[in-house]
Design a protein around this motif. Sequence first.
Motif, PDB file in Angstrom:
ATOM      1  N   ASN A 223       0.805  -1.227   0.000  1.00 18.29           N
ATOM      2  CA  ASN A 223       0.000   0.000   0.000  1.00 18.29           C
ATOM      3  C   ASN A 223       0.835   1.273   0.000  1.00 18.29           C
ATOM      4  N   TRP A 224       2.172   1.146   0.019  1.00 16.23           N
ATOM      5  CA  TRP A 224       3.010   2.335   0.162  1.00 16.23           C
ATOM      6  C   TRP A 224       3.454   2.926  -1.176  1.00 16.23           C
ATOM      7  N   GLY A 225       3.379   2.148  -2.239  1.00 19.34           N
ATOM      8  CA  GLY A 225       3.733   2.663  -3.562  1.00 19.34           C
ATOM      9  C   GLY A 225       5.217   2.901  -3.756  1.00 19.34           C
ATOM     10  N   ARG A 226       6.047   2.183  -3.041  1.00 20.33           N
ATOM     11  CA  ARG A 226       7.496   2.371  -3.190  1.00 20.33           C
ATOM     12  C   ARG A 226       8.025   1.558  -4.367  1.00 20.33           C
ATOM     13  N   ASP A 227       9.266   1.882  -4.771  1.00 24.58           N
ATOM     14  CA  ASP A 227       9.872   1.179  -5.894  1.00 24.58           C
ATOM     15  C   ASP A 227      10.246  -0.251  -5.529  1.00 24.58           C
ATOM     16  N   ILE A 228      10.718  -0.451  -4.299  1.00 30.28           N
ATOM     17  CA  ILE A 228      11.185  -1.782  -3.900  1.00 30.28           C
ATOM     18  C   ILE A 228      10.016  -2.635  -3.413  1.00 30.28           C
ATOM     19  N   GLU A 230       7.379  -4.541  -1.014  1.00 29.17           N
ATOM     20  CA  GLU A 230       6.663  -3.996   0.132  1.00 29.17           C
ATOM     21  C   GLU A 230       5.993  -5.114   0.914  1.00 29.17           C
ATOM     22  N   LEU A 231       5.459  -4.758   2.075  1.00 26.47           N
ATOM     23  CA  LEU A 231       4.741  -5.721   2.909  1.00 26.47           C
ATOM     24  C   LEU A 231       3.540  -6.261   2.141  1.00 26.47           C
ATOM     25  N   CYS A 232       3.427  -7.594   2.094  1.00 30.86           N
ATOM     26  CA  CYS A 232       2.360  -8.227   1.323  1.00 30.86           C
ATOM     27  C   CYS A 232       0.987  -7.896   1.906  1.00 30.86           C
ATOM     28  N   VAL A 233       0.009  -7.719   1.020  1.00 30.95           N
ATOM     29  CA  VAL A 233      -1.373  -7.468   1.419  1.00 30.95           C
ATOM     30  C   VAL A 233      -2.210  -8.674   1.002  1.00 30.95           C
ATOM     31  N   SER A 234      -3.469  -8.684   1.386  1.00 30.70           N
ATOM     32  CA  SER A 234      -4.371  -9.783   1.047  1.00 30.70           C
ATOM     33  C   SER A 234      -5.565  -9.231   0.253  1.00 30.70           C
ATOM     34  N   PRO A 235      -5.823  -9.757  -0.942  1.00 27.82           N
ATOM     35  CA  PRO A 235      -5.013 -10.765  -1.654  1.00 27.82           C
ATOM     36  C   PRO A 235      -3.692 -10.145  -2.134  1.00 27.82           C
ATOM     37  N   PRO A 236      -2.630 -10.965  -2.262  1.00 23.28           N
ATOM     38  CA  PRO A 236      -1.324 -10.413  -2.612  1.00 23.28           C
ATOM     39  C   PRO A 236      -1.274  -9.897  -4.044  1.00 23.28           C
ATOM     40  N   GLN A 237      -0.501  -8.825  -4.230  1.00 21.31           N
ATOM     41  CA  GLN A 237      -0.195  -8.294  -5.552  1.00 21.31           C
ATOM     42  C   GLN A 237       1.323  -8.315  -5.698  1.00 21.31           C
ATOM     43  N   PHE A 238       1.795  -8.489  -6.917  1.00 21.43           N
ATOM     44  CA  PHE A 238       3.229  -8.712  -7.105  1.00 21.43           C
ATOM     45  C   PHE A 238       3.850  -7.694  -8.052  1.00 21.43           C
ATOM     46  N   LYS A 239       5.179  -7.539  -7.900  1.00 22.32           N
ATOM     47  CA  LYS A 239       5.966  -6.646  -8.741  1.00 22.32           C
ATOM     48  C   LYS A 239       6.947  -7.463  -9.569  1.00 22.32           C
ATOM     49  N   THR A 240       7.372  -6.885 -10.682  1.00 27.71           N
ATOM     50  CA  THR A 240       8.494  -7.457 -11.425  1.00 27.71           C
ATOM     51  C   THR A 240       9.792  -6.900 -10.855  1.00 27.71           C
ATOM     52  N   PHE A 241      10.899  -7.499 -11.221  1.00 31.80           N
ATOM     53  CA  PHE A 241      12.208  -7.041 -10.757  1.00 31.80           C
ATOM     54  C   PHE A 241      13.249  -7.438 -11.788  1.00 31.80           C
ATOM     55  N   LYS A 242      14.478  -7.023 -11.556  1.00 30.84           N
ATOM     56  CA  LYS A 242      15.564  -7.334 -12.477  1.00 30.84           C
ATOM     57  C   LYS A 242      16.631  -8.172 -11.794  1.00 30.84           C
ATOM     58  N   MET A 243      17.156  -9.124 -12.536  1.00 29.99           N
ATOM     59  CA  MET A 243      18.340  -9.836 -12.102  1.00 29.99           C
ATOM     60  C   MET A 243      19.558  -8.939 -12.324  1.00 29.99           C
ATOM     61  N   PRO A 244      20.683  -9.213 -11.651  1.00 34.36           N
ATOM     62  CA  PRO A 244      21.887  -8.398 -11.867  1.00 34.36           C
ATOM     63  C   PRO A 244      22.356  -8.378 -13.322  1.00 34.36           C
ATOM     64  N   ASP A 245      22.007  -9.418 -14.092  1.00 36.81           N
ATOM     65  CA  ASP A 245      22.416  -9.435 -15.502  1.00 36.81           C
ATOM     66  C   ASP A 245      21.455  -8.667 -16.407  1.00 36.81           C
ATOM     67  N   GLY A 246      20.419  -8.027 -15.818  1.00 37.91           N
ATOM     68  CA  GLY A 246      19.512  -7.188 -16.605  1.00 37.91           C
ATOM     69  C   GLY A 246      18.216  -7.840 -17.007  1.00 37.91           C
ATOM     70  N   ARG A 247      18.012  -9.118 -16.737  1.00 32.15           N
ATOM     71  CA  ARG A 247      16.776  -9.790 -17.110  1.00 32.15           C
ATOM     72  C   ARG A 247      15.598  -9.286 -16.280  1.00 32.15           C
ATOM     73  N   ASP A 248      14.451  -9.106 -16.927  1.00 32.51           N
ATOM     74  CA  ASP A 248      13.215  -8.780 -16.218  1.00 32.51           C
ATOM     75  C   ASP A 248      12.570 -10.073 -15.760  1.00 32.51           C
ATOM     76  N   CYS A 249      12.235 -10.148 -14.461  1.00 30.98           N
ATOM     77  CA  CYS A 249      11.778 -11.407 -13.879  1.00 30.98           C
ATOM     78  C   CYS A 249      10.527 -11.212 -13.029  1.00 30.98           C
ATOM     79  N   THR A 250       9.853 -12.341 -12.776  1.00 32.42           N
ATOM     80  CA  THR A 250       8.679 -12.333 -11.905  1.00 32.42           C
ATOM     81  C   THR A 250       8.874 -13.199 -10.665  1.00 32.42           C
ATOM     82  N   VAL A 251       9.814 -14.175 -10.714  1.00 29.05           N
ATOM     83  CA  VAL A 251      10.087 -15.027  -9.558  1.00 29.05           C
ATOM     84  C   VAL A 251      11.596 -15.149  -9.369  1.00 29.05           C
TER      85      VAL A 251
END
Length: 257
Positions: A223-228, A230-251
């Motif tokens: 609920n905080w809208g930060r880039d990194i 955040e504390l999971c809410v119910s039902p959970p919502q998820f963000k994408t992220f990057k691996m150190p090699d630049g890949r866009d990932c979901t898990v």
Amino acid sequence: MKHMQHFNRHCLQLLYISVMAWAVSGCSLLPTESFNFQAELPENFTISATTYYDAASGESCPGHKVVKSEQPKGTQLIELKLPLTERVKGCSRVLKSVVLNIKGQWGKRDLDMSLQKGVLSIRDEPTETTRPFPASGPLVFQGQCQWLFRTSGPNRVIRKILQCRALDANGVVQKRLVGGSMLREGLAGRTVKLVLTEAKEEEPYFDRYWIKTTSGWKPCKGNWGRDIEELCVSPPQFKTFKMPDGRDCTVYPNCTE
């Protein structure tokens, strides 16, 4: 006759000087009491020891002396000889503690690393936590290093933090840092060994900020809208992220589900 007396006196003077020089040299070569420190490390780990000395009983020495002993690179089993006493400018000092500087490398770049400390304390009197020396062989302290992952920055790039904790006799991870305390008496000439292992699975740095699925760990959107993450809410919502090699990932660590 006078010449012979002069010659004898000269020889005696030379002999006296030689004996005194040998005595001084002999004293300087007398071995300082020390103990052997060994460390058995996982791959991609290094360690250095920083020794701290305080004034011996009955003396007043300001401050303390710090000596660093570095581990040769690429060595997973190291051994250092650490003096138990130091004499600086006529002042006697005794070893009080050894700070273990542990460095783990988790990626290919120089910045892909993390540091953690451990401590060996030398006690003059036994305490509840002071470890006794075995009848033979080294005094062994065991520890486990755990990699904790999180995201960082607006692109949510994966970073890892090293956490090293002591293990008890049953191999259970403790809250305290790697190392422990030991008695000064009987330490000279003995071997103290640190055995470090690496946890098989990585864990999130923030508790309840990631959810584990059959595909891997997923970072939450809260609920905080930060880039990194955040504390999971119910039902959970998820963000994408990057691996150190630049890949866009979901898990993590599999990247894709």
